[in-house]
Scaffold this motif. Structure first.
Motif, PDB file in Angstrom:
ATOM      1  N   UNK A   1     -21.530 -10.881  29.024  1.00 12.02           N
ATOM      2  CA  UNK A   1     -20.633  -9.736  29.204  1.00 12.02           C
ATOM      3  C   UNK A   1     -20.205  -9.597  30.655  1.00 12.02           C
ATOM      4  N   UNK A   2     -21.133  -9.850  31.588  1.00  8.57           N
ATOM      5  CA  UNK A   2     -20.787  -9.729  33.002  1.00  8.57           C
ATOM      6  C   UNK A   2     -19.740 -10.759  33.419  1.00  8.57           C
TER       7      UNK A   2
ATOM      8  N   UNK B   1     -20.112  -1.154  17.470  1.00  5.58           N
ATOM      9  CA  UNK B   1     -18.752  -0.619  17.559  1.00  5.58           C
ATOM     10  C   UNK B   1     -17.902  -1.452  18.520  1.00  5.58           C
ATOM     11  N   UNK B   2     -18.458  -1.741  19.690  1.00 12.13           N
ATOM     12  CA  UNK B   2     -17.716  -2.560  20.641  1.00 12.13           C
ATOM     13  C   UNK B   2     -17.568  -3.983  20.111  1.00 12.13           C
ATOM     14  N   UNK B   3     -18.597  -4.458  19.433  1.00 12.76           N
ATOM     15  CA  UNK B   3     -18.517  -5.800  18.852  1.00 12.76           C
ATOM     16  C   UNK B   3     -17.350  -5.882  17.880  1.00 12.76           C
ATOM     17  N   UNK B   4     -17.210  -4.853  17.062  1.00 18.88           N
ATOM     18  CA  UNK B   4     -16.137  -4.851  16.060  1.00 18.88           C
ATOM     19  C   UNK B   4     -14.769  -4.873  16.730  1.00 18.88           C
TER      20      UNK B   4
ATOM     21  N   UNK C   1     -21.881 -11.159  21.709  1.00 19.80           N
ATOM     22  CA  UNK C   1     -22.782 -10.677  22.753  1.00 19.80           C
ATOM     23  C   UNK C   1     -23.054  -9.185  22.579  1.00 19.80           C
ATOM     24  N   UNK C   2     -22.005  -8.423  22.261  1.00 19.02           N
ATOM     25  CA  UNK C   2     -22.208  -6.988  22.008  1.00 19.02           C
ATOM     26  C   UNK C   2     -23.071  -6.774  20.766  1.00 19.02           C
TER      27      UNK C   2
END
Length: 619
Positions: free
Chosen positions: A341-342, A372-375, A364-365
């Motif tokens: 993510x970084x 939610x962010x992954x989606x 990664x999320x």
């Protein structure tokens, strides 16, 4: 992009080393492979000094710098004048890596008329080795100003200009080399390499084949020929050539490396590792080999070792999408989700992020528990896979690079992100001013032409963009450039020309899965669903089956649905949904398939409603 000084120095030194090794290992090849021709010296048969001078020249042709030094020193003791031996003794020291002694004989240009051309050629090599670029240019200029300029001098001059970003001048030098000697192996090899970059793999083959007719055992030509065959997917032909290379030289590292690549593509990772060991470290810091080693560690279940291998490569090539994805996958499998993510979230937040990078960040999320962010990222990945070709996007942050340098704004590492930022902010005047500076800094550069095309495309000038891209394509026709040209053609209302352009590129590069995917999408846009399906299947096969890619399953399902193959469409759509239930596009495709299949009214309605709730277009 244009090589940095350190990277150029490393590449040139490898090239010079390869020249010496080639001469040692291929004594039966034509005399002047990479060492440059040695003009004939008017020999006096009665002179012991002249006889020894000739013996020294012959030792140089064999690549034996030590023997040449002994013979040439004896020639001097027997009456040969310093200007007569300076060019050759300087070359002997170059072969031995004794640059200081080489300079003592080459600097100043005190050569006899018979050896003057060769002397300036060797001086140019010495200056390049020590990264004295302007001095090298001057020496090359003096060499090509002579009457007896050899094909090898033009090849060396062209290679220097290409690596310095003077691409169009390099092409002219390659043509000059062929004018001097149409059968010279090094000239044919260089021209083949340039044609491969500009016109594609198939177009390059005849040049290597022509060279091998006159020099059938030339290892340099054989290596280029084998590599090109491999990229075209002609595995048997590539294997035949590399086996011949090993017959000629049982320790030929390039042959073993090419065989390792072939084994990895076939899924035989154990054999690929064994073949890499046989290269004996010759490709230790070569990017292609670093990527291969990283992938092999991943396939062997060693993500930690893969991370170690690929982290260095990611620093060297921060903008290489293939490296980025391999490194990200290794980090993810090693449990380093935060690092993924970084490193890549900012790139994934751009509107032009690839579906594979979006999927990587989404996974990664998922691993961190933030579904939610992954989606969000996984849904965007599906949208990109299904999106029509459109203008190239830029973000307010500009191009993310890991090697930004603000000390010199005309260095490519600094100019590219600066230019992207200007385009994002619609600062077109500043962008044009920067382009003028880049053009002066890198005259004849195809990379600058690409940037000029990007600026024109952002300003809504597709014809000017296409003109710049076409000029760059005369030098290096990469897939990213083909994408840009397709966008410009589409902007001119020439969508069929865009499709033909991508199709032609795929014919030249049949193993390029990105080109096959884009052509499949263009075919789908035009309603050519059988062709689209065959291309999507081709993409999956090229990627080793890629049975775990839900977005590719969905594309194939859509094509099957449009072609009326309901059962096949259902199988593909169910597979995709089983892998990624949170993806709205995947849900929509399955909903449409079940709707057409009949008997699944409740399930299809629920899936379509789910897609509508996610604001998926077409639901």
């Amino acid at each position: 992009m244009i090589s940095t000084p350190d990277r150029f120095r490393l590449r040139y030194q490898r090239w010079m080393w390869a020249a010496a090794v080639s001469a040692v290992l291929a004594p039966l090849a034509p005399v002047y492979l990479l060492l440059g021709s040695a003009p004939a010296v008017a020999e006096e048969p009665s002179s012991a000094g002249q006889n020894l001078l000739e013996a020294g020249r012959q030792a140089l042709l064999r690549g034996d710098g030590v023997a040449a030094e002994i013979d040439l020193r004896r020639a001097q003791d027997n009456g040969a004048k310093k200007p007569e031996i300076a060019a050759y003794l300087g070359e002997a020291y170059l072969l031995q890596g004794k640059l200081g002694l080489a300079r003592e004989w080459l600097a100043g240009g005190a050569f006899s008329p018979e050896s003057r051309t060769h002397g300036f050629h060797m001086l140019a090599r010495l200056e390049l080795w020590e990264w004295n670029i302007e001095a090298a240019r001057e020496a090359f200029s003096k060499a090509v100003a002579q009457k007896d300029v050899t094909s090898e001098i033009w090849v060396d001059f062209g290679r220097m200009r290409y690596m310095m970003g003077e691409h169009h001048q390099a092409v002219r030098a390659a043509l000059k080399a062929l004018d001097v000697d149409p059968e010279n192996p090094r000239a044919l090899e260089f021209r083949g390499q340039l044609v491969r970059d500009a016109k594609g793999l198939k177009a390059a083959l005849p040049w290597f084949e022509q060279g091998l007719k006159s020099a059938p055992d030339d290892l340099g030509l054989m290596g280029e020929y084998a590599a090109t065959l491999g990229e075209m997917g002609r595995a048997k032909d590539m294997l035949r050539v590399t086996r011949r290379m090993i017959e000629l030289d049982g320790s030929n590292s390039r042959a073993f490396f090419l065989q390792a690549v072939l084994a990895a593509r076939a899924g035989n990772h154990l054999l690929a590792r064994r073949l890499m060991w046989k290269t004996r470290g010759a490709y230790e810091d070569v990017p292609a080999a670093m990527l291969l080693r990283g992938i092999l560690e991943l396939e062997a279940g060693n993500p930690g070792l893969a991370v170690e291998e690929l982290s260095q490569l990611a620093r060297i090539q921060p903008d290489n999408a293939r490296v980025r994805l391999a490194y990200g996958r290794a980090l993810l499998e090693n449990g380093d989700e935060a690092e993924v993510l970084a490193l890549y979230r900012e790139i994934a937040d751009r509107s032009d992020a690839s579906p594979y990078l979006l999927t990587l960040v989404g996974r990664a999320y998922e691993a961190t528990g933030d579904r939610l962010k992954a989606a969000d990222y996984l849904d965007r990945a599906a949208q990109v896979m299904n999106a029509p070709v459109g203008p190239l996007a830029v973000s307010p942050q500009g191009e993310l690079t890991l090697y930004r340098s603000r000390d010199d704004t005309l260095l490519m590492g600094a100019a590219v992100p600066a230019l992207r930022t200007m385009l994002a902010k619609r600062q077109y005047k500043q962008a044009l001013e920067l382009l003028v500076g880049l053009g002066k800094r890198y005259p004849g550069s195809a990379d600058v032409q690409v940037l000029a095309g990007d600026v024109a495309l952002a300003r809504g000038e597709p014809q000017i963009a296409l003109s710049n891209y076409s000029g760059a394509a005369d030098i290096r026709e990469s897939f990213s450039l083909i994408e840009r040209m397709a966008v410009a053609l589409d902007g001119l209302g020439r969508s069929h020309s865009a499709e033909a352009l991508v199709a032609d590129y795929l014919r030249q590069h049949p193993q390029d899965s990105d080109a096959a995917l884009l052509l499949g999408q263009l075919a789908a846009q035009d309603g050519h669903w059988p062709l689209a399906r065959s291309l999507f299947i081709h993409v999956r096969n090229l990627r080793g089956g890629d049975w775990h890619n839900p977005l590719l399953h969905s594309l194939i399902a859509r094509a099957d649905l449009q072609a009326g193959n309901i059962e096949q469409a259902k199988e593909e759509a169910l597979a995709a949904y089983g892998m990624q239930r949170s993806n709205g596009h995947v849900a929509l495709v399955l909903g449409r398939v079940l709707q057409q299949a009949g008997g699944y009214e409740r399930e299809s309605a629920a899936l379509i409603a789910k897609a509508k709730a996610m604001a998926i277009e077409g639901s």
